[in-house]
Design a protein around this motif. Structure first.
Motif, mmCIF file in Angstrom:
data_model
loop_
_atom_site.group_PDB
_atom_site.id
_atom_site.type_symbol
_atom_site.label_atom_id
_atom_site.label_comp_id
_atom_site.label_asym_id
_atom_site.label_seq_id
_atom_site.Cartn_x
_atom_site.Cartn_y
_atom_site.Cartn_z
ATOM 1 N N ASP A 189 -15.771 8.011 10.342
ATOM 2 C CA ASP A 189 -15.112 8.684 11.455
ATOM 3 C C ASP A 189 -14.978 10.161 11.114
ATOM 4 O O ASP A 189 -14.337 10.532 10.134
ATOM 5 C CB ASP A 189 -13.722 8.048 11.668
ATOM 6 C CG ASP A 189 -13.010 8.628 12.873
ATOM 7 O OD1 ASP A 189 -13.124 9.852 13.114
ATOM 8 O OD2 ASP A 189 -12.330 7.861 13.579
ATOM 9 N N GLN A 210 -20.298 11.474 19.399
ATOM 10 C CA GLN A 210 -19.812 12.858 19.384
ATOM 11 C C GLN A 210 -20.762 13.827 20.055
ATOM 12 O O GLN A 210 -20.460 15.005 20.164
ATOM 13 C CB GLN A 210 -19.601 13.329 17.945
ATOM 14 C CG GLN A 210 -18.539 12.568 17.221
ATOM 15 C CD GLN A 210 -18.713 12.768 15.734
ATOM 16 O OE1 GLN A 210 -19.633 12.260 15.110
ATOM 17 N NE2 GLN A 210 -17.840 13.563 15.167
ATOM 18 N N THR A 211 -21.930 13.360 20.415
ATOM 19 C CA THR A 211 -22.870 14.258 21.086
ATOM 20 C C THR A 211 -23.723 13.452 22.048
ATOM 21 O O THR A 211 -23.796 12.227 21.950
ATOM 22 C CB THR A 211 -23.749 15.017 20.071
ATOM 23 O OG1 THR A 211 -24.453 16.064 20.745
ATOM 24 C CG2 THR A 211 -24.773 14.112 19.401
ATOM 25 N N LYS A 269 -24.242 11.645 14.887
ATOM 26 C CA LYS A 269 -23.318 12.045 15.962
ATOM 27 C C LYS A 269 -23.538 11.213 17.219
ATOM 28 O O LYS A 269 -22.582 10.898 17.928
ATOM 29 C CB LYS A 269 -23.516 13.530 16.289
ATOM 30 C CG LYS A 269 -22.947 14.464 15.239
ATOM 31 C CD LYS A 269 -22.972 15.869 15.823
ATOM 32 C CE LYS A 269 -22.773 16.935 14.793
ATOM 33 N NZ LYS A 269 -23.115 18.254 15.369
ATOM 34 N N ASP A 304 -13.279 12.540 12.135
ATOM 35 C CA ASP A 304 -11.948 13.145 12.030
ATOM 36 C C ASP A 304 -11.196 12.691 10.780
ATOM 37 O O ASP A 304 -10.317 13.392 10.289
ATOM 38 C CB ASP A 304 -11.106 12.785 13.271
ATOM 39 C CG ASP A 304 -11.765 13.319 14.536
ATOM 40 O OD1 ASP A 304 -12.383 14.394 14.457
ATOM 41 O OD2 ASP A 304 -11.668 12.653 15.583
#
Lengths: 425, 302
Positions: B163, A408-409, A403, B165
């Protein structure tokens, strides 16, 4: 109506009787070996393990009338198979056991349940140093041993380094310089497979060895005591450097979609200058490479003080003896052979292992020559996950690093999650 | 009941004897089934109420704690969402594609035999092998991106599995690719049962192809639709192999399904009780979905 009830009851009762007699999971049930006759030894090891076959051939030749039945199990099935067999009392005499903690068949997981034979009094244990003994058992006793260590160096494609006109970096600044030089040539500096099973955790292991575990070998114990956390440690620096390297274009594009094999191939073909891989993955890189390609290894630096660089070296997977084995004597005889000079030599010759204890006349492969002196020195640290209290920390670590690489983090959140997993029972 | 007393028939006792004698024939199979399926399942489910780690000789009763963990665990909620998404998306898309292909190869086109074989071929390949195959195709420099770049669609080239998503949709595409042929075969079998003369009569009455399909073919396909929907929704709920081979639930747990979480917790993390709780939840989900669907469709068939 009454008859039907009688018939139904009969079905239920007979089924219950059947299941009660056969569904026992008591660990004192029969051993899967052929009755413990002292001549047939069963062994749960690794699929495709050439070393095992070579050892068996020699052991059977030395002990006429003895047969060794080796079951080769693939990763990760080996985790479930060995643990399930031990719990259900059907395990082989000799079973694969990992040092330390971090998965279901480590010494920390199996020994407390009484599944492994105490090997403390065995002669071969004396050849291991204290750091290794620490991960070979619990409560001062030894329950497993391994003939090999896993080294975690940076491996470089020599031709690719020469094309850039640089040597393998010995400081973190030189690492960033290498990234710049490689990008200018349209190459990747460090191949990074970020897909599950890729080499992305290893780069972090290399960074924290120098930043955290080398300077403070007791870091995990301090965490257990509540005196230290991932969040409030140099782990933050390590992950910041990972992100810094990513931003500097050091890594394979689309890291998170890149599989281990693709990353290995990039180094093999020289599309990437190097990469951080465990030593048992180096053979694959050499196999992917064209004839005559040479590689070199160096400890991966995390600071600008070259002398402070710590090399991660972990005791590899090894073997223990099933506590319920009916062939303990024969199993111990086999382990004596496994750790004898002859047994170690067989493993060096057939499996290119890096021995876990000094072996006379051992010559490392040319690729590993660059780190072999450091492996034997004090400038090493065990892999961090061997000191983690449960397998969940490693799972969370791997997910959170993905992540972080994927944006994402944040580093704080990632380390907070690792702290939570460390404290989880 | 009242109607039954008016109809003369075999005496009640004889009928009851016949019923009870049937039980004796069921006995061996039932005994084996209870021993091999029911008892282990119940025993396995009982672990969901303990904190057993899969190894330790001791386990403690913790009641519903493991089930509460599922909903507070961020991995749990992501996995439930993914599982529902996969089940719904795969069920709808796979069956629409399967039906369209079935209608296509049910026509009189010359190559229909070879087409049927080609489209059915992925079904017989092991799911784990399909997963690895597509893992390579979806690689950053893999086949899919190479083709897109070759035809000048560089903008569409993606980091398919890296990815968070996109990765779940990449997995859904693979499942649909693999099992559309299975749906096709079942629809084909249903289409074989539609009488030619009824279709001809409808055509003579002026019904176009769409009207013919909706009013004649669709009602006759109801049993095939039922089977297909049941199979794909249950398969979608239980999906494991493709995810495990392609992403192992990554990146960062974004493609976990309930099945991959069960495996991970029970066998890799030593949280057997939690794994069993997830398995019980999955069983309940599948049972609910299957029964709702069965009722709706059996009404339609009736």
């Amino acid at each position: 109506m009454r008859k039907r009830f009688a018939a139904t009851s009969l079905v239920a009762v007979s089924a219950l009787a059947l299941s009660l007699t056969a569904c026992s999971t008591d660990s004192d049930s029969d051993n899967s070996s052929d009755g413990g006759d002292g001549t047939t030894l069963t062994w749960s090891g690794w699929a495709g393990d050439e070393v095992a076959q070579a050892l068996i051939d020699q052991f059977e030749a030395d002990n006429p009338g003895v047969t060794v039945n080796h079951t080769g199990l693939p990763w990760p099935d080996i985790l479930t198979q060995v643990s399930t067999e031990l719990v259900s009392g059907t395990a082989s005499d000799i079973v694969t056991v990992f040092p330390g903690n971090g998965n279901p068949i480590t010494v920390d997981t199996l020994a407390p349940g009484g599944y492994l034979e105490d090997l403390t009094s065995q002669g071969w244990t004396g050849a291991f140093n204290e750091a290794n003994k620490g991960v070979m058992g619990i409560d001062g006793k030894i329950y497993m041993g391994a003939n090999n260590v896993t080294i975690l160096p940076a491996i470089y494609n020599t031709a690719a380094l020469e094309a850039l006109g640089v040597a393998a970096p010995t400081t973190y600044s030189e690492v960033l310089d290498l990234c710049t030089a490689a990008s200018a040539q349209g190459k990747v500096a460090y191949a990074l497979g970020g897909l599950a099973g890729g080499n992305y955790p290893y780069l972090v292991y290399a960074l924290v060895s120098t930043l955290v575990y080398g300077p403070n070998p007791d870091f995990a114990d301090q965490q257990t005591a509540g005196d230290a956390t991932f969040s409030d440690s140099e782990w933050t620096t390590a992950l910041s450097k990972l992100v810094e390297m990513q931003d500097a274009g050091c890594f394979t594009a689309d890291t998170l979609g890149t599989a281990l094999e693709a990353a290995q191939e990039q180094v093999a073909k020289g599309d990437a200058v190097g990469g951080v891989f465990v030593s048992n993955q180096i053979g694959d890189i050499e196999r992917f490479a064209a004839e005559g390609t040479t590689f070199e290894t160096a400890a991966f630096p995390a600071t600008d003080d070259a002398s402070a660089t710590i090399l991660p070296v972990g005791l590899g997977a090894g073997y223990g003896i099933n506590a319920n084995s009916k062939n303990k004597e024969l199993a111990q005889k086999f382990l004596d052979f496994y750790f004898s000079a002859e047994g170690m030599q067989i493993a060096i010759d057939t499996g290119s292992i890096f021995p876990s204890q000094p072996v006379d006349g051992f010559e490392p492969t040319p690729t590993l020559a660059g780190v072999s002196d450091q492996v034997q020195s004090d400038d090493t640290a065990a892999f961090p996950d061997q000191s983690w209290p449960n397998a969940e920390v490693n799972q969370v670590f791997q997910d959170e690093v993905q992540k972080v690489l994927g944006g994402q983090t944040s580093i704080e959140d990632a380390l907070a999650k690792m702290d939570a997993a460390f404290g989880a029972k | 009941m009242a109607a039954r007393t008016l109809t003369p028939g075999p005496s009640r006792r004889r009928r009851r004897n016949r019923v009870s004698s049937v039980w004796w024939f069921v006995l061996p199979a039932a005994a084996f089934y209870i021993f091999a399926v029911i008892v282990p399942s119940v025993r396995g489910a009982s672990f969901a109420f303990t904190d057993w780690n899969g190894i330790s000789p001791t386990k403690n009763w913790v009641g519903l704690e493991q089930f509460q963990t599922i909903f507070s665990d961020p991995y749990g909620s992501v996995a439930i969402r993914n599982t529902l998404l996969i089940a719904v998306a795969v069920t709808i898309i796979q069956n629409v594609i399967g039906l369209l292909i079935a209608l296509g190869v049910n026509s009189r086109i010359k190559s229909r035999g070879i087409l049927r074989v080609l489209i059915f071929a992925p079904v017989v390949v092991t799911s784990i092998a399909v997963g690895f195959l597509w893992k390579n195709l979806f690689a950053p420099d893999g086949g899919i991106n190479e083709i897109l770049r070759a035809v000048g669609l560089d903008g569409l080239a993606q980091n398919w599995l890296g990815d968070a998503d996109i990765a779940i949709w990449a997995i859904i595409v693979v499942v649909i690719w693999q099992f559309s042929g299975y749906s096709m075969v079942i629809f084909l079998a249903g289409l074989q049962g539609v009488p030619e003369e009824v279709l001809e009569a409808a055509a003579l009455d002026g019904a176009g192809p769409v009207r013919r399909f909706w009013s004649v073919v669709r009602p006759m396909l109801a049993p095939a639709i039922t089977i297909n929907l049941m199979l794909s929704i249950i398969g979608g709920f239980k999906l494991f192999d493709q995810v495990f081979a392609m992403t192992k639930g990554g990146p960062g747990g974004a493609t976990n399904t309930i099945s991959t979480l069960i495996y991970q917790n029970a066998f890799q993390l030593g949280k057997f009780g939690y794994g069993a709780a997830l398995a019980v939840l999955l069983t309940i989900l599948v049972a609910i979905a299957a029964s709702i669907q069965y009722r709706l469709l059996s009404k339609q068939e009736g």
